[in-house]
Design a protein around this motif. Structure first.
Motif, PDB file in Angstrom:
ATOM      1  N   THR A  29       0.925  -1.133   0.196  1.00 47.17           N
ATOM      2  CA  THR A  29       0.005  -0.339   0.060  1.00 47.17           C
ATOM      3  C   THR A  29       0.769   1.142   0.349  1.00 47.17           C
ATOM      4  OG1 THR A  29      -0.350   0.541   2.362  1.00 47.17           O
ATOM      5  CG2 THR A  29      -1.613  -1.251   1.407  1.00 47.17           C
ATOM      6  N   GLY A  30       1.976   1.170   0.165  1.00 43.88           N
ATOM      7  CA  GLY A  30       2.973   2.403   0.567  1.00 43.88           C
ATOM      8  C   GLY A  30       3.497   2.826   1.766  1.00 43.88           C
ATOM      9  N   ALA A  31       2.202   2.597   2.967  1.00 39.03           N
ATOM     10  CA  ALA A  31       2.382   2.670   4.760  1.00 39.03           C
ATOM     11  C   ALA A  31       3.476   2.329   4.556  1.00 39.03           C
ATOM     12  CB  ALA A  31       1.325   2.040   4.769  1.00 39.03           C
ATOM     13  N   PHE A  32       4.215   1.742   4.341  1.00 38.72           N
ATOM     14  CA  PHE A  32       5.823   1.712   5.177  1.00 38.72           C
ATOM     15  C   PHE A  32       7.364   1.855   4.663  1.00 38.72           C
ATOM     16  CE2 PHE A  32       2.945  -1.523   7.774  1.00 38.72           C
ATOM     17  CZ  PHE A  32       3.264  -1.580   8.458  1.00 38.72           C
ATOM     18  N   SER A  33       6.189   2.778   3.095  1.00 41.16           N
ATOM     19  CA  SER A  33       7.570   3.264   2.183  1.00 41.16           C
ATOM     20  C   SER A  33       7.761   4.650   2.190  1.00 41.16           C
ATOM     21  CB  SER A  33       7.429   2.734   0.112  1.00 41.16           C
ATOM     22  OG  SER A  33       6.938   1.640   0.558  1.00 41.16           O
ATOM     23  N   ASP A  34       9.439   4.802   1.342  1.00 42.70           N
ATOM     24  CA  ASP A  34       9.526   5.986   1.370  1.00 42.70           C
ATOM     25  C   ASP A  34      10.411   5.843   0.044  1.00 42.70           C
ATOM     26  OD1 ASP A  34      10.158   8.765   1.452  1.00 42.70           O
ATOM     27  OD2 ASP A  34      12.971   7.542   2.216  1.00 42.70           O
ATOM     28  N   PRO A  35       9.670   7.019  -0.741  1.00 44.13           N
ATOM     29  CA  PRO A  35       8.422   7.715  -0.489  1.00 44.13           C
ATOM     30  C   PRO A  35       7.326   6.777  -0.233  1.00 44.13           C
ATOM     31  CG  PRO A  35       9.168   8.188  -2.877  1.00 44.13           C
ATOM     32  CD  PRO A  35       9.727   6.779  -2.070  1.00 44.13           C
ATOM     33  N   PRO A  36       5.851   7.287   0.747  1.00 41.33           N
ATOM     34  CA  PRO A  36       4.658   6.483   0.665  1.00 41.33           C
ATOM     35  C   PRO A  36       4.130   6.077   0.232  1.00 41.33           C
ATOM     36  CG  PRO A  36       4.600   8.746   1.491  1.00 41.33           C
ATOM     37  CD  PRO A  36       5.744   8.688   1.186  1.00 41.33           C
ATOM     38  N   VAL A  37       4.558   5.790  -1.317  1.00 42.04           N
ATOM     39  CA  VAL A  37       4.135   4.934  -2.581  1.00 42.04           C
ATOM     40  C   VAL A  37       3.427   3.793  -2.256  1.00 42.04           C
ATOM     41  CG1 VAL A  37       4.752   7.449  -4.155  1.00 42.04           C
ATOM     42  CG2 VAL A  37       6.206   4.760  -4.060  1.00 42.04           C
ATOM     43  N   PRO A  38       2.149   3.295  -3.282  1.00 48.24           N
ATOM     44  CA  PRO A  38       1.777   1.891  -3.339  1.00 48.24           C
ATOM     45  C   PRO A  38       2.981   1.147  -4.173  1.00 48.24           C
ATOM     46  CG  PRO A  38       0.503   2.522  -4.450  1.00 48.24           C
ATOM     47  CD  PRO A  38       1.660   4.092  -4.151  1.00 48.24           C
ATOM     48  N   LEU A  39       3.030  -0.246  -4.303  1.00 44.30           N
ATOM     49  CA  LEU A  39       3.970  -1.235  -5.027  1.00 44.30           C
ATOM     50  C   LEU A  39       3.681  -0.411  -6.277  1.00 44.30           C
ATOM     51  CD1 LEU A  39       5.948  -3.369  -5.923  1.00 44.30           C
ATOM     52  CD2 LEU A  39       3.744  -4.902  -5.532  1.00 44.30           C
ATOM     53  N   ASN A  40       2.308  -0.787  -6.832  1.00 45.69           N
ATOM     54  CA  ASN A  40       1.824  -0.321  -8.300  1.00 45.69           C
ATOM     55  C   ASN A  40       1.982   1.312  -9.427  1.00 45.69           C
ATOM     56  OD1 ASN A  40       0.690  -2.948  -8.604  1.00 45.69           O
ATOM     57  ND2 ASN A  40      -1.346  -2.072  -7.745  1.00 45.69           N
ATOM     58  N   MET A  41       2.744   2.050  -7.931  1.00 45.08           N
ATOM     59  CA  MET A  41       3.440   3.365  -8.322  1.00 45.08           C
ATOM     60  C   MET A  41       4.963   3.685  -8.613  1.00 45.08           C
ATOM     61  SD  MET A  41       0.636   4.838  -9.425  1.00 45.08           S
ATOM     62  CE  MET A  41      -0.994   4.731  -9.695  1.00 45.08           C
ATOM     63  N   ALA A  42       5.289   2.670  -8.322  1.00 45.00           N
ATOM     64  CA  ALA A  42       7.241   1.984  -8.031  1.00 45.00           C
ATOM     65  C   ALA A  42       8.243   2.507  -8.662  1.00 45.00           C
ATOM     66  CB  ALA A  42       7.610   0.977  -7.066  1.00 45.00           C
ATOM     67  N   CYS A  43       7.209   2.677 -10.321  1.00 45.62           N
ATOM     68  CA  CYS A  43       7.854   3.300 -11.597  1.00 45.62           C
ATOM     69  C   CYS A  43       7.702   5.177 -11.876  1.00 45.62           C
ATOM     70  CB  CYS A  43       7.145   2.576 -12.769  1.00 45.62           C
ATOM     71  SG  CYS A  43       6.078   3.028 -12.996  1.00 45.62           S
ATOM     72  N   HIS A  44       7.155   4.997 -10.735  1.00 44.52           N
ATOM     73  CA  HIS A  44       7.092   7.070 -10.917  1.00 44.52           C
ATOM     74  C   HIS A  44       7.827   7.529 -10.335  1.00 44.52           C
ATOM     75  CE1 HIS A  44       3.423   6.035 -13.958  1.00 44.52           C
ATOM     76  NE2 HIS A  44       3.198   5.698 -12.748  1.00 44.52           N
ATOM     77  N   ARG A  45       8.075   8.606 -10.689  1.00 42.52           N
ATOM     78  CA  ARG A  45       9.041   9.808  -8.988  1.00 42.52           C
ATOM     79  C   ARG A  45       7.588  10.636  -8.472  1.00 42.52           C
ATOM     80  NH1 ARG A  45      14.135  10.074 -10.432  1.00 42.52           N
ATOM     81  NH2 ARG A  45      14.680  10.023 -12.632  1.00 42.52           N
ATOM     82  N   HIS A  46       8.436  10.562  -7.474  1.00 45.20           N
ATOM     83  CA  HIS A  46       7.916  10.996  -6.231  1.00 45.20           C
ATOM     84  C   HIS A  46       8.384  12.506  -5.752  1.00 45.20           C
ATOM     85  CE1 HIS A  46       3.967   9.112  -7.292  1.00 45.20           C
ATOM     86  NE2 HIS A  46       4.572   7.585  -7.541  1.00 45.20           N
TER      87      HIS A  46
END
Length: 382
Positions: free
Chosen positions: A365-382
């Motif tokens: 979900t991205g809740a534990f990620s930096d940046p806080p993006v879901p796995l399905n958005m891991a190809c986009h810059r934030h």
């Protein structure tokens, strides 16, 4: 019956609302961003993501490993699927074939270079650790990338079982490694100060490998930090005292947290050094510790006791999972607990499929990620 003026007023209001919604969508980059479609995954790591590497190289885990999903030993050190399996499934990809496996493999959608017991730095001598440390996994990837394209150009059945050249750039590169660097040091009788002092060099080696893989064309990285090693039965049976509220060895969890702190620093620097990379840092430690410390809330039981094994308070240490041994004149077989689906720890070191699925659901979900993006958005810059 409505008047014409009232009707026109309602239409005008609806148009204003529609225009406002369109403007909001155009101004907000979170809307309309397409989900990532990774055509392949290349994974590097240890037993937490090994889908059969160490089994192909040396010896496969026996029954009851694999019993829950595969209904047979699958080369994974769990009763079923691992987090990396759920990552692949999330993108509609098949489970990753281990690079070292020569039987029935399909590399069309990527390859797995992880092996159980692997570390970032060269391992110490001993049967607990894999010789396939991260530098060697990178070398294997380099050979794989070069040779597969030669094979693909030749065509035929073998050419159809390997990735297209463009997939290497578009692929997701996943990492879950570092636990064994800490484990080897802990069980090598090094002091906490000595282990802590070695961590920056270990993390530097990790960064060097990420840069090398980037230089071969990789652009999208999904990097796990290391989990709460102080909560594993194989640590708990060796250490007395200094427990936290969840029953875990506090100093060793603090050691893992320090490793993760340095790893996150390294990721920040990698983003500066690799301008075209998209790097997601995943706090797997917090996701796993949250499950362990709130196990009952999430429908799990005995989070720091092994499901499969035999011996003492943590069901670990005397007879290993799937093995048979004479204990005080009695032959003991260390089999599975009755319900792995409600247990967190599988064999004293690794997690059950149920725990892996729960953790995947949290981190994706991205809740534990930096940046806080879901796995399905891991190809986009934030």
């Amino acid at each position: 019956m409505e008047s014409l003026g009232y009707t026109m007023s309602r239409i005008s209001f609806s148009r204003r609302v529609l225009l406002l919604c369109l403007a909001t969508t155009l101004l907000n980059p979170a809307f309309g961003t397409p989900a990532c479609e990774f055509p392949a995954i290349f994974n590097f790591g240890d037993s937490n993501s090994d889908t059969g590497g160490i089994a192909a190289a040396f010896l496969a885990p026996p029954k009851p490993y694999g019993q829950t999903y595969f209904e047979r030993p699958s080369g994974r050190v769990s009763d079923g699927r691992l987090i990396i399996d759920f990552v692949a499934q999330n993108f509609g990809l098949p489970h990753l074939s281990a690079y070292l496996n020569s039987l029935g493999v399909n590399f069309t959608h990527g390859a797995n270079f992880a092996t159980a017991g692997s570390s970032i730095k060269p391992p110490p001598c001993g049967d607990q650790f894999s010789p396939f440390f991260l530098d060697l996994q990178f070398n294997q990837f380099t050979e794989f990338k070069n040779k597969t394209q030669f094979i693909r150009r030749q065509g035929g059945i073998f050419g159809s079982l390997i990735p297209k050249e463009k997939h290497f750039v578009k692929a997701l590169y996943t990492f879950d490694i570092g636990q064994n660097d800490l484990g080897a040091a802990i069980h090598g009788n090094k002091t906490l100060q000595e282990i802590k002092a070695s961590i920056p060099d270990t993390v530097n080696s990790f960064s060097a490998n990420v840069k090398n893989i980037y230089n071969l064309g990789a652009r999208y990285f999904w990097i796990h930090n290391t989990g709460p090693i102080g909560c594993l039965p194989y640590t708990l049976v060796r250490i007395s005292g200094q427990r936290d509220e969840s029953g875990c060895v506090k100093p060793y969890n603090e050691l893992a947290q320090y490793f993760n702190y340095k790893l996150k620093e390294a990721v920040v620097q990698l983003r500066k050094d690799l301008p075209h990379a998209v790097i997601t840092y995943v706090d797997i430690y917090s996701a796993k510790y949250s499950l362990i410390s709130n196990a009952k809330k999430y429908g799990f039981e005995e989070p720091i006791v092994a499901c499969c094994g035999y011996g003492g308070e943590y069901n670990y240490g005397i007879v290993q999972c799937g093995r048979t041994k004479m204990v005080n004149g009695t032959e003991i077989y260390a089999g599975s607990c009755e319900k792995p689906s409600v247990r967190v720890n599988w064999d004293g070191i690794h997690y059950t499929e149920a725990a892996n699925k729960f953790i995947f659901d949290q981190i994706s979900t991205g809740a534990f990620s930096d940046p806080p993006v879901p796995l399905n958005m891991a190809c986009h810059r934030h």
